[in-house]
Design a protein around this motif. Structure first.
Motif, PDB file in Angstrom:
ATOM      1  N   ARG A   1      -2.130  -7.951   5.216  1.00 32.60           N
ATOM      2  CA  ARG A   1      -1.253  -8.913   5.914  1.00 32.60           C
ATOM      3  C   ARG A   1       0.159  -8.940   5.317  1.00 32.60           C
ATOM      4  O   ARG A   1       1.116  -9.374   5.966  1.00 32.60           O
ATOM      5  CB  ARG A   1      -1.860 -10.313   5.897  1.00 32.60           C
ATOM      6  N   LEU A   2       0.304  -8.476   4.068  1.00 33.86           N
ATOM      7  CA  LEU A   2       1.628  -8.458   3.440  1.00 33.86           C
ATOM      8  C   LEU A   2       2.285  -7.086   3.540  1.00 33.86           C
ATOM      9  O   LEU A   2       3.497  -6.960   3.433  1.00 33.86           O
ATOM     10  CB  LEU A   2       1.528  -8.863   1.964  1.00 33.86           C
TER      11      LEU A   2
ATOM     12  N   LYS B   1       7.255 -13.574   3.016  1.00 36.82           N
ATOM     13  CA  LYS B   1       6.013 -13.570   3.803  1.00 36.82           C
ATOM     14  C   LYS B   1       5.014 -14.605   3.282  1.00 36.82           C
ATOM     15  O   LYS B   1       4.253 -15.196   4.049  1.00 36.82           O
ATOM     16  CB  LYS B   1       5.378 -12.183   3.789  1.00 36.82           C
TER      17      LYS B   1
END
Length: 269
Positions: A62-63, A134
């Motif tokens: 997700r990062l 993020k």
């Protein structure tokens, strides 16, 4: 430090890389903040000589996945994480195959510095900031260790000046002894200027020696810690003329109280 958020950014950290002044203080300082109730995040490069299996690094999908532009080239950003088990501290690793896959940190087997160390430093600085964005995590203090992390203050103050997440963040730069001999790529100043950072603010980097790199770092920091006893005289003289808080060198045995007081009374005031 109760509840205060501190982002530690370092080029080296034990237990992932061999112990030296930078890697040891980059471990001891967050450990100290963690044990005093602070919230911490640690970032370092994922050098190819870090044993991913032994240290149980894994990619955070997700990062990862964005590209960073370095000197007009798109470079994929990969984020990995691991934990220091006995401290229950999580470490984020900035990775890219082009810059960090080789099985070494700063030099080849003959001791020659990698020709792209300047681009690796730019990528690392931008990668840290983009990942923290993020995470949507707004640090009270950003504490920087090691020369490969030393472009972070510049990028935060110039390139990311309008980023609301860091408006209240205070930058602390720890300065160590001579990090490398010679100079980085002479084109470094143009690569940074490509990001819209004025050449006037990076004039020192026309000759990108260790001293000049650290001068730019401390000029763009809010406070400075002398983290070694053998800081080059030229750099020490530059720091002594700064109009900002400077913590003189204290030994590893005495650093906890000194650093804590410095954070609380000089940096967060």
């Amino acid at each position: 430090m109760n509840g205060k958020k501190i982002l530690f950014v370092s080029s080296e950290l034990v237990p992932y890389l061999p112990e030296n002044e930078v890697s040891l203080m980059s471990y001891e300082t967050p450990r100290m903040v963690n044990s005093n109730g602070g919230q911490i995040r640690i970032f370092m490069p994922r050098f190819g000589n870090i044993n991913e299996r032994r240290h149980q690094l894994h990619e955070v999908i997700r990062l990862s996945g964005m590209n960073l532009v370095i000197n007009d080239m798109d470079m994929p950003l990969i984020i990995k994480v691991a934990s220091i088990p006995r401290e229950r501290i999580q470490v984020y690793f900035i990775d890219n195959d082009e810059y960090f896959k080789r099985k070494a940190t700063f030099t080849d087997e003959d001791g020659n510095a990698f020709s792209d160390n300047d681009e690796r430093a730019i990528f690392f600085a931008k990668g840290v900031v983009e990942t923290v964005k993020k995470l949507n995590w707004s640090p009270d203090i950003i504490h920087v260790h090691g020369w490969m992390a030393s472009l972070l203050p510049l990028y935060l103050k110039k390139y990311y000046a309008d980023e609301p997440l860091f408006v209240e963040s205070k930058i602390v730069m720890s300065v160590y002894g001579q990090g490398f001999d010679g100079a980085l790529d002479p084109e470094m100043v143009k690569k940074i200027a490509f990001d819209g950072i004025s050449e006037e603010s990076i004039k020192d980097l026309e000759d990108p020696t260790y001293n000049n790199l650290l001068k730019v770092a401390v000029d763009n920091s809010d406070a400075v810690i002398l983290a070694a006893n053998d800081i080059p005289k030229e750099l020490g003289d530059h720091i002594s003329n700064l109009n900002k808080p400077v913590l003189p060198y204290v030994s590893l045995q005495e650093f906890e109280e000194a650093y804590m007081n410095f954070y609380n009374t000089e940096v967060l005031k």
